[in-house]
Design a protein around this motif. Structure first.
Motif, mmCIF file in Angstrom:
data_model
loop_
_atom_site.group_PDB
_atom_site.id
_atom_site.type_symbol
_atom_site.label_atom_id
_atom_site.label_comp_id
_atom_site.label_asym_id
_atom_site.label_seq_id
_atom_site.Cartn_x
_atom_site.Cartn_y
_atom_site.Cartn_z
ATOM 1 N N VAL A 36 2.686 -10.282 -6.451
ATOM 2 C CA VAL A 36 3.098 -10.584 -6.215
ATOM 3 C C VAL A 36 3.681 -10.685 -4.497
ATOM 4 C CG1 VAL A 36 1.583 -9.593 -2.968
ATOM 5 C CG2 VAL A 36 0.112 -8.835 -5.477
ATOM 6 N N ALA A 37 4.476 -10.691 -4.088
ATOM 7 C CA ALA A 37 5.818 -11.310 -3.225
ATOM 8 C C ALA A 37 5.280 -10.686 -1.941
ATOM 9 C CB ALA A 37 6.978 -11.255 -3.860
ATOM 10 N N PRO A 38 4.673 -12.106 -0.755
ATOM 11 C CA PRO A 38 4.862 -11.452 0.725
ATOM 12 C C PRO A 38 5.821 -11.745 1.307
ATOM 13 C CG PRO A 38 4.102 -13.902 -0.138
ATOM 14 C CD PRO A 38 4.290 -13.380 -1.483
ATOM 15 N N THR A 39 6.855 -11.140 1.322
ATOM 16 C CA THR A 39 8.476 -10.872 1.242
ATOM 17 C C THR A 39 8.434 -10.877 2.939
ATOM 18 O OG1 THR A 39 8.308 -8.383 0.840
ATOM 19 C CG2 THR A 39 9.112 -9.936 -1.110
ATOM 20 N N GLY A 40 8.068 -9.721 3.544
ATOM 21 C CA GLY A 40 7.910 -10.116 4.960
ATOM 22 C C GLY A 40 6.676 -9.059 5.934
ATOM 23 N N LEU A 41 5.871 -10.282 5.434
ATOM 24 C CA LEU A 41 4.968 -10.030 6.098
ATOM 25 C C LEU A 41 4.386 -9.772 7.358
ATOM 26 C CD1 LEU A 41 2.522 -12.980 4.676
ATOM 27 C CD2 LEU A 41 2.480 -10.598 4.050
ATOM 28 N N ALA A 42 5.368 -10.325 8.370
ATOM 29 C CA ALA A 42 5.551 -10.687 10.037
ATOM 30 C C ALA A 42 5.757 -8.586 9.924
ATOM 31 C CB ALA A 42 6.654 -10.632 10.680
ATOM 32 N N HIS A 43 6.279 -7.817 9.178
ATOM 33 C CA HIS A 43 6.665 -5.850 9.572
ATOM 34 C C HIS A 43 5.367 -5.881 8.269
ATOM 35 C CE1 HIS A 43 9.761 -7.477 12.530
ATOM 36 N NE2 HIS A 43 9.588 -7.889 11.011
ATOM 37 N N GLY A 44 4.499 -6.132 8.079
ATOM 38 C CA GLY A 44 3.760 -5.409 7.453
ATOM 39 C C GLY A 44 4.418 -5.386 5.512
ATOM 40 N N THR A 45 5.113 -5.689 4.913
ATOM 41 C CA THR A 45 5.740 -5.374 3.704
ATOM 42 C C THR A 45 5.832 -6.524 3.390
ATOM 43 O OG1 THR A 45 7.563 -4.367 5.178
ATOM 44 C CG2 THR A 45 7.911 -5.024 2.779
ATOM 45 N N VAL A 46 5.262 -5.996 1.326
ATOM 46 C CA VAL A 46 4.794 -6.782 0.160
ATOM 47 C C VAL A 46 5.299 -6.465 -0.849
ATOM 48 C CG1 VAL A 46 2.728 -7.853 -0.945
ATOM 49 C CG2 VAL A 46 2.224 -7.161 1.029
ATOM 50 N N THR A 47 6.287 -7.407 -1.311
ATOM 51 C CA THR A 47 6.456 -6.628 -2.692
ATOM 52 C C THR A 47 5.559 -7.060 -3.753
ATOM 53 O OG1 THR A 47 8.856 -6.576 -1.893
ATOM 54 C CG2 THR A 47 8.763 -7.301 -4.300
ATOM 55 N N VAL A 48 6.104 -5.719 -4.842
ATOM 56 C CA VAL A 48 4.597 -5.841 -6.105
ATOM 57 C C VAL A 48 5.233 -5.938 -7.096
ATOM 58 C CG1 VAL A 48 2.702 -4.835 -6.874
ATOM 59 C CG2 VAL A 48 2.783 -4.785 -4.298
ATOM 60 N N ILE A 49 5.311 -6.721 -8.576
ATOM 61 C CA ILE A 49 6.087 -6.567 -8.944
ATOM 62 C C ILE A 49 5.152 -5.291 -9.887
ATOM 63 C CG2 ILE A 49 7.923 -7.450 -10.734
ATOM 64 C CD1 ILE A 49 8.649 -7.728 -8.026
ATOM 65 N N VAL A 50 5.857 -4.857 -10.464
ATOM 66 C CA VAL A 50 4.965 -3.503 -11.453
ATOM 67 C C VAL A 50 6.460 -3.460 -12.910
ATOM 68 C CG1 VAL A 50 3.836 -1.431 -11.944
ATOM 69 C CG2 VAL A 50 3.610 -2.296 -9.874
ATOM 70 N N GLU A 51 5.385 -3.830 -14.229
ATOM 71 C CA GLU A 51 6.352 -3.868 -14.782
ATOM 72 C C GLU A 51 8.069 -4.078 -15.085
ATOM 73 O OE1 GLU A 51 6.648 0.738 -16.362
ATOM 74 O OE2 GLU A 51 4.569 0.498 -16.310
ATOM 75 N N GLY A 52 7.496 -5.208 -14.374
ATOM 76 C CA GLY A 52 8.911 -5.757 -13.929
ATOM 77 C C GLY A 52 10.019 -5.541 -12.905
ATOM 78 N N LYS A 53 9.862 -4.550 -12.471
ATOM 79 C CA LYS A 53 10.346 -4.065 -10.400
ATOM 80 C C LYS A 53 9.801 -3.825 -9.989
ATOM 81 C CE LYS A 53 13.336 -1.143 -14.057
ATOM 82 N NZ LYS A 53 13.880 0.329 -14.511
ATOM 83 N N PRO A 54 10.510 -4.088 -8.816
ATOM 84 C CA PRO A 54 9.831 -4.264 -7.466
ATOM 85 C C PRO A 54 9.369 -3.253 -6.739
ATOM 86 C CG PRO A 54 11.879 -5.128 -6.945
ATOM 87 C CD PRO A 54 12.144 -4.595 -8.438
ATOM 88 N N ILE A 55 8.266 -2.876 -6.203
ATOM 89 C CA ILE A 55 7.821 -1.537 -5.572
ATOM 90 C C ILE A 55 8.096 -1.915 -4.126
ATOM 91 C CG2 ILE A 55 6.211 -0.195 -5.434
ATOM 92 C CD1 ILE A 55 6.308 0.169 -7.724
ATOM 93 N N GLU A 56 8.366 -1.803 -2.889
ATOM 94 C CA GLU A 56 8.012 -2.598 -1.826
ATOM 95 C C GLU A 56 6.533 -2.233 -0.913
ATOM 96 O OE1 GLU A 56 10.894 -3.227 1.021
ATOM 97 O OE2 GLU A 56 11.305 -4.757 0.309
ATOM 98 N N VAL A 57 6.031 -1.948 -0.566
ATOM 99 C CA VAL A 57 4.821 -1.609 -0.080
ATOM 100 C C VAL A 57 4.651 -2.230 0.926
ATOM 101 C CG1 VAL A 57 2.317 -1.490 -0.234
ATOM 102 C CG2 VAL A 57 3.440 -2.049 -2.104
ATOM 103 N N THR A 58 4.609 -1.615 2.934
ATOM 104 C CA THR A 58 4.573 -2.143 3.711
ATOM 105 C C THR A 58 3.714 -0.840 4.528
ATOM 106 O OG1 THR A 58 7.143 -1.418 3.362
ATOM 107 C CG2 THR A 58 6.020 -1.639 6.045
ATOM 108 N N THR A 59 2.894 -1.865 5.156
ATOM 109 C CA THR A 59 1.352 -1.464 5.829
ATOM 110 C C THR A 59 2.412 0.099 7.354
ATOM 111 O OG1 THR A 59 -0.069 -3.119 5.962
ATOM 112 C CG2 THR A 59 -0.787 -1.503 7.868
ATOM 113 N N LEU A 60 1.589 1.113 7.587
ATOM 114 C CA LEU A 60 1.840 1.818 8.596
ATOM 115 C C LEU A 60 2.200 0.932 9.361
ATOM 116 C CD1 LEU A 60 0.005 4.807 7.881
ATOM 117 C CD2 LEU A 60 2.000 4.622 7.299
ATOM 118 N N ARG A 61 2.917 1.363 10.927
ATOM 119 C CA ARG A 61 3.318 0.509 11.939
ATOM 120 C C ARG A 61 3.577 1.503 13.678
ATOM 121 N NH1 ARG A 61 7.711 -2.279 8.776
ATOM 122 N NH2 ARG A 61 9.099 -1.254 8.275
ATOM 123 N N ARG A 62 3.742 0.602 14.254
ATOM 124 C CA ARG A 62 4.412 1.563 15.354
ATOM 125 C C ARG A 62 5.549 0.456 15.933
ATOM 126 N NH1 ARG A 62 1.408 0.973 19.979
ATOM 127 N NH2 ARG A 62 -0.362 0.526 19.843
#
Length: 420
Positions: free
Chosen positions: A78-104
């Protein structure tokens, strides 16, 4: 919808991507147990079109700390790449998936937004730029559309969500994104409301970082309908302030036609040159205006010098001229200059003379000066200035003689260069 072969009755036809592989593993870890996580963004759009999706983005009701905890428990890095905007990068099988919390959004300045986290997928969708970018897909393959994005995607129409000028004021880069997505996914005329809004809000682009503008332009230039869309942008005068000079949409279109005739992929940097480079000073200006990398600037600068060599030609130079061009500008610079010279010449995109010349440059051995300073020192020269002048004289004689490689011819040329 007939225009969306990847969907049937609002559900993904081929759900294997949701059932196995790295996306499925990420969804299993993050969806459920009181939280909902969906696939969003370009992957949903591509899957609906029946295309393969490679880059995955997820939106979730879970807060970033919950995402990180669940991802780590599943064994993902896990890489906390953009916590201020709710984004965390999760590395699965060597490739990144960006996960972002719903926001307004609670505040925007035309470049960035201040956000608060939420749990409403519809509210999150309404803050996005275009209807085709507001789609989401649940783990069971059901597509969710709150703004008419599926109908627009089926009709190949790119529309802003809500009032276009308001969407643009939230982030002025959306002006260029409107054109890029229209060139990539649209068909027919540009959305009239979007075009009018882009023109009306064009001055706002002045506050954007030059790096963001450069990245967006190069993506636009690579799009399938780039020539058609860039022509409209040039008609509206939107590129002139960015380049601090004129943009030649017709030259861009001629280059695109040459690339198509040769079966070559779009070359975004060469297309930038077609728009705005005639002389070396233009490359300097673009480096400053777009924050080009050193490699990008060097390529445009060499290209400009090569264009100067070919200025005014309506046909490729003879073989000797092509060899000289490649010797002085190297292979990449020679090919770039020849291609833009064809665009400037009025020759057909299918012109066989230019095609043969290009094939020669692509396949010929690159020429290098057969002697070096060490060779001259072995002949008794010791003064650095004399060595440099002799090499320069030899080079001129070697070029004039047609780049001979035979030892006897080279020896005669070197003797001539050494004459006082």
């Amino acid at each position: 919808m007939n225009g969306l072969p990847g969907l049937r009755d609002g559900r993904l036809v081929d759900r294997r991507v949701l059932e196995a592989g790295r996306l499925a593993r990420a969804l299993r870890a993050l969806d459920g147990e009181g939280e909902e996580t969906r696939l969003v963004g370009g992957a949903v759009r591509d899957l609906a079109l029946g295309a393969r999706a490679g880059d995955f983005d997820l939106a979730t009701t879970a807060l970033p700390d919950v995402v990180m905890r669940r991802a780590a428990a599943a064994g993902f890095h896990v890489a906390p790449t953009g916590l201020a905007h709710g984004t965390v990068t999760v590395i699965v099988e060597g490739k990144p998936i960006e996960v972002t919390t719903l926001r307004r959004d609670i505040d925007t300045d035309g470049r960035h937004a201040k956000v608060v986290f939420g749990r409403d997928f519809r509210e999150d969708a309404l803050r996005r730029d275009f209807t085709i970018n507001a789609l989401s897909l649940t783990r069971d393959g059901v597509a969710h559309d709150y703004v008419g994005g599926l109908a627009d995607l089926a009709d190949r129409r790119v529309r802003f969500i809500g009032e276009p000028r308001q969407r643009i004021r939230e982030d002025y880069l959306r002006i260029l994104r409107f054109f890029r997505f229209s060139a990539r996914y649209g068909e027919g005329a540009l959305d009239a409301d979007g075009l009018q809004a882009a023109i009306g809000e064009r001055e706002g682009m002045a506050i954007l970082s030059r790096e963001r503008v450069r990245a967006e332009l190069l993506k636009l230039f690579a799009a399938p309908r780039a020539a058609e869309v860039v022509a409209r942008i040039c008609e509206a005068g939107l590129l002139n302030p960015i380049f601090a000079g004129q943009a030649d949409g017709a030259r861009f279109a001629r280059l695109a036609a040459i690339e198509a005739a040769r079966g070559e992929a779009a070359d975004p940097l060469l297309r930038l040159a077609a728009l705005a480079v005639l002389i070396e000073e233009d490359a300097e200006r673009l480096r400053e205006r777009l924050r080009l990398s050193n490699a990008e600037f060097d390529r445009l600068s060499v290209l400009a010098r090569g264009l100067s060599d070919l200025h005014g030609l309506d046909a490729p130079p003879p073989l000797s001229g092509l060899k000289r061009l490649m010797f002085e500008r190297r292979r990449r610079g020679a090919l770039d200059a020849l291609t833009l010279a064809q665009a400037d010449s009025g020759a057909s995109p299918e012109d066989r003379r230019f095609a043969r010349a290009s094939a020669f440059l692509a396949g010929a051995e690159e020429l290098t000066l057969p002697f070096s300073g060490a060779d001259l020192m072995a002949r008794g020269l010791t003064h650095g200035q004399r060595i440099g002048a002799t090499l320069k004289t030899f080079q001129a004689l070697w070029i004039r003689a047609g780049f001979p490689r035979e030892p006897e011819a080279l020896a005669r040329l070197l003797d001539a260069a050494l004459e006082p």
